[in-house]
Structure formats: C-alpha cells, structure tokens
Design a protein around this motif. Structure first.
Motif, PDB file in Angstrom:
ATOM      1  N   GLY A 101       3.294 -10.599  -4.717  1.00 10.43           N
ATOM      2  CA  GLY A 101       2.656 -11.583  -5.591  1.00 10.43           C
ATOM      3  C   GLY A 101       2.762 -11.171  -7.042  1.00 10.43           C
ATOM      4  O   GLY A 101       3.737 -10.534  -7.456  1.00 10.43           O
ATOM      5  N   GLN A 102       1.732 -11.501  -7.801  1.00 11.82           N
ATOM      6  CA  GLN A 102       1.688 -11.168  -9.221  1.00 11.82           C
ATOM      7  C   GLN A 102       1.635  -9.644  -9.407  1.00 11.82           C
ATOM      8  O   GLN A 102       0.856  -8.971  -8.755  1.00 11.82           O
ATOM      9  CB  GLN A 102       0.432 -11.836  -9.810  1.00 11.82           C
ATOM     10  CG  GLN A 102       0.207 -11.573 -11.271  1.00 11.82           C
ATOM     11  CD  GLN A 102       1.288 -12.187 -12.139  1.00 11.82           C
ATOM     12  OE1 GLN A 102       1.668 -13.340 -11.957  1.00 11.82           O
ATOM     13  NE2 GLN A 102       1.812 -11.406 -13.061  1.00 11.82           N
ATOM     14  N   ALA A 103       2.475  -9.105 -10.280  1.00 12.09           N
ATOM     15  CA  ALA A 103       2.409  -7.673 -10.605  1.00 12.09           C
ATOM     16  C   ALA A 103       1.178  -7.427 -11.490  1.00 12.09           C
ATOM     17  O   ALA A 103       0.818  -8.304 -12.262  1.00 12.09           O
ATOM     18  CB  ALA A 103       3.672  -7.251 -11.352  1.00 12.09           C
ATOM     19  N   PRO A 104       0.522  -6.301 -11.383  1.00  8.70           N
ATOM     20  CA  PRO A 104       0.754  -5.183 -10.467  1.00  8.70           C
ATOM     21  C   PRO A 104       0.253  -5.468  -9.045  1.00  8.70           C
ATOM     22  O   PRO A 104      -0.742  -6.158  -8.871  1.00  8.70           O
ATOM     23  CB  PRO A 104      -0.092  -4.077 -11.109  1.00  8.70           C
ATOM     24  CG  PRO A 104      -1.207  -4.791 -11.804  1.00  8.70           C
ATOM     25  CD  PRO A 104      -0.617  -6.065 -12.290  1.00  8.70           C
ATOM     26  N   ASP A 105       0.943  -4.889  -8.074  1.00  7.32           N
ATOM     27  CA  ASP A 105       0.524  -4.968  -6.676  1.00  7.32           C
ATOM     28  C   ASP A 105      -0.693  -4.053  -6.512  1.00  7.32           C
ATOM     29  O   ASP A 105      -0.573  -2.839  -6.596  1.00  7.32           O
ATOM     30  CB  ASP A 105       1.697  -4.506  -5.795  1.00  7.32           C
ATOM     31  CG  ASP A 105       1.345  -4.435  -4.313  1.00  7.32           C
ATOM     32  OD1 ASP A 105       0.169  -4.660  -3.967  1.00  7.32           O
ATOM     33  OD2 ASP A 105       2.263  -4.159  -3.521  1.00  7.32           O
ATOM     34  N   LEU A 106      -1.874  -4.654  -6.331  1.00  7.02           N
ATOM     35  CA  LEU A 106      -3.101  -3.856  -6.248  1.00  7.02           C
ATOM     36  C   LEU A 106      -3.623  -3.753  -4.813  1.00  7.02           C
ATOM     37  O   LEU A 106      -4.795  -3.447  -4.592  1.00  7.02           O
ATOM     38  CB  LEU A 106      -4.181  -4.432  -7.179  1.00  7.02           C
ATOM     39  CG  LEU A 106      -3.861  -4.362  -8.687  1.00  7.02           C
ATOM     40  CD1 LEU A 106      -4.936  -5.046  -9.510  1.00  7.02           C
ATOM     41  CD2 LEU A 106      -3.684  -2.918  -9.151  1.00  7.02           C
ATOM     42  N   SER A 107      -2.733  -3.988  -3.842  1.00  8.66           N
ATOM     43  CA  SER A 107      -3.139  -3.831  -2.444  1.00  8.66           C
ATOM     44  C   SER A 107      -3.444  -2.359  -2.195  1.00  8.66           C
ATOM     45  O   SER A 107      -2.894  -1.485  -2.873  1.00  8.66           O
ATOM     46  CB  SER A 107      -2.022  -4.307  -1.522  1.00  8.66           C
ATOM     47  OG  SER A 107      -0.887  -3.487  -1.674  1.00  8.66           O
ATOM     48  N   ALA A 108      -4.318  -2.096  -1.245  1.00 11.42           N
ATOM     49  CA  ALA A 108      -4.771  -0.723  -0.988  1.00 11.42           C
ATOM     50  C   ALA A 108      -3.607   0.255  -0.859  1.00 11.42           C
ATOM     51  O   ALA A 108      -3.643   1.360  -1.393  1.00 11.42           O
ATOM     52  CB  ALA A 108      -5.648  -0.692   0.257  1.00 11.42           C
ATOM     53  N   ALA A 109      -2.538  -0.166  -0.178  1.00  7.66           N
ATOM     54  CA  ALA A 109      -1.421   0.744   0.074  1.00  7.66           C
ATOM     55  C   ALA A 109      -0.605   1.030  -1.185  1.00  7.66           C
ATOM     56  O   ALA A 109      -0.018   2.106  -1.313  1.00  7.66           O
ATOM     57  CB  ALA A 109      -0.518   0.162   1.152  1.00  7.66           C
ATOM     58  N   ASN A 110      -0.553   0.080  -2.111  1.00  3.33           N
ATOM     59  CA  ASN A 110       0.354   0.223  -3.256  1.00  3.33           C
ATOM     60  C   ASN A 110      -0.316   0.339  -4.619  1.00  3.33           C
ATOM     61  O   ASN A 110       0.367   0.567  -5.620  1.00  3.33           O
ATOM     62  CB  ASN A 110       1.329  -0.957  -3.291  1.00  3.33           C
ATOM     63  CG  ASN A 110       2.157  -1.050  -2.027  1.00  3.33           C
ATOM     64  OD1 ASN A 110       2.570  -0.032  -1.480  1.00  3.33           O
ATOM     65  ND2 ASN A 110       2.378  -2.257  -1.534  1.00  3.33           N
ATOM     66  N   ALA A 111      -1.638   0.165  -4.672  1.00  2.00           N
ATOM     67  CA  ALA A 111      -2.319   0.117  -5.972  1.00  2.00           C
ATOM     68  C   ALA A 111      -2.029   1.349  -6.835  1.00  2.00           C
ATOM     69  O   ALA A 111      -1.660   1.212  -8.000  1.00  2.00           O
ATOM     70  CB  ALA A 111      -3.817  -0.044  -5.769  1.00  2.00           C
ATOM     71  N   TYR A 112      -2.157   2.532  -6.244  1.00  2.00           N
ATOM     72  CA  TYR A 112      -1.992   3.727  -7.059  1.00  2.00           C
ATOM     73  C   TYR A 112      -0.591   3.833  -7.639  1.00  2.00           C
ATOM     74  O   TYR A 112      -0.415   4.080  -8.836  1.00  2.00           O
ATOM     75  CB  TYR A 112      -2.345   4.998  -6.276  1.00  2.00           C
ATOM     76  CG  TYR A 112      -2.478   6.190  -7.190  1.00  2.00           C
ATOM     77  CD1 TYR A 112      -3.643   6.380  -7.933  1.00  2.00           C
ATOM     78  CD2 TYR A 112      -1.429   7.101  -7.338  1.00  2.00           C
ATOM     79  CE1 TYR A 112      -3.766   7.450  -8.806  1.00  2.00           C
ATOM     80  CE2 TYR A 112      -1.548   8.175  -8.212  1.00  2.00           C
ATOM     81  CZ  TYR A 112      -2.720   8.341  -8.942  1.00  2.00           C
ATOM     82  OH  TYR A 112      -2.834   9.400  -9.816  1.00  2.00           O
ATOM     83  N   SER A 113       0.427   3.622  -6.792  1.00  5.70           N
ATOM     84  CA  SER A 113       1.792   3.752  -7.304  1.00  5.70           C
ATOM     85  C   SER A 113       2.107   2.643  -8.318  1.00  5.70           C
ATOM     86  O   SER A 113       2.821   2.883  -9.295  1.00  5.70           O
ATOM     87  CB  SER A 113       2.807   3.774  -6.166  1.00  5.70           C
ATOM     88  OG  SER A 113       2.768   2.574  -5.458  1.00  5.70           O
TER      89      SER A 113
END
Ligand code: HEC
Length: 124
Positions: free
Chosen positions: A61-73
């Motif tokens: 979706g819209q950047a940044p990807d803030l899903s639990a798996a990808n938020a940090y990276s």
C-alpha cells in the motif's frame, strides 16, 4: 431608523457568530513519562501503527509499510528517523503535519514515538 436597524442586526449577527466559537482542541494534559524506562518498539510502537496507520500503510500500500513485520525496516530504509534532532524525524513529525491529511498520533502516542526515537530508535 433604518441605520439603527442594520446596526442592531450586525451586532446580533456578531453575537451569534461568537456563540458558535468553540475550542475543538482540548489541550491534553499529559503526565510526563519516565524516559529512563525503555520504550519497546514491538509492544508499544507497532500497536500504534497497527491500530491507526496500517489501514493505508500496509504491505503493497502507501509507503512506508508500517505492518508489524516490516515497520522497522521501512523506517530505517526510508530514513524516517533523525537521531540528531529527534523532533524532526519524519515518522514522528509528518503524520500530524498539514501535508498528511490523514489520521496522525494522539498526544500520548506522539510522546511514546518521540521517546522511542530519543532512546535510539531500537528494534526492541
Ligand atoms: C487514510 C490513509 C492513511 C492513514 C490512516 C495514515 N496515512 Fe500516512 N500517508 C498516507 C498518504 C496517502 C501518504 C502520502 C502523502 C500524503 O498524501 O499525505 C502518507 C504519508 C506518510 C508518511 C510520509 C512518508 C514519506 O514518503 O516521507 C509517513 C511517515 C506516514 N504517512 C506515517 C503515518 C503514520 C505513522 C500513520 C498512523 C499514525 C499514518 N501515516 C496514517 C495515508 C495515510
């Protein structure tokens, strides 16, 4: 006579407008948080993203990807943290800015995010 009438109406109108004035933003009194206690990215920051941001900032979706798996990276690769001047970090300052017409943080969420950045923006 006519002039007084108009004047009277203007005053009345002014009073009506004034009556509608309302302070929508009730300043929230935040108790200071203990900044020596580490803020956990996974248990305190990710849930903020999950509840308020992932509806748009999801994988694909819209950047940044803030899903639990990808938020940090995402935060790291998109350079959304400024450790020199934490207050200017995009991940902290952008959501509540006028350039972001969407839901930002609540005052207490913003406080947590800023504290997390000041503590080194760890993947903890
Ligand atoms: C309703 C959809 C929506 C929600 C909810 C939302 N955003 Fe956004 N966000 C966007 C869009 C769209 C953009 C692109 C810029 C713009 O149009 O405002 C954006 C941009 C951003 C950016 C800037 C990225 C860059 O390129 O610099 C950040 C950071 C961000 N959002 C963080 C958040 C956070 C944190 C939350 C939750 C508190 C959130 N957003 C909630 C839609 C949303």
């Amino acid at each position: 006579m006519k002039k007084t009438k108009i004047y009277f109406l203007l005053v009345l109108f002014g009073l009506m407008l004034n009556a509608c004035k309302y302070d929508f933003i009730v300043p929230e009194e935040l108790p200071p948080i203990d900044t020596t206690v580490p803020v956990s990215f996974s248990t305190q920051i990710v849930p903020i993203f999950t509840s308020g941001c992932v509806s748009c900032h999801k994988t694909g979706g819209q950047a940044p990807d803030l899903s639990a798996a990808n938020a940090y990276s995402s935060i790291k690769t998109m350079n959304l943290v400024n450790s020199t001047t934490p207050e200017t970090s995009i991940i902290y300052a952008f959501p509540g800015s006028s350039s972001h017409s969407w839901k930002g943080y609540t005052a207490s969420e913003a406080q947590l995010v800023l504290t997390w950045i000041k503590q080194g923006a760890l993947n903890n």
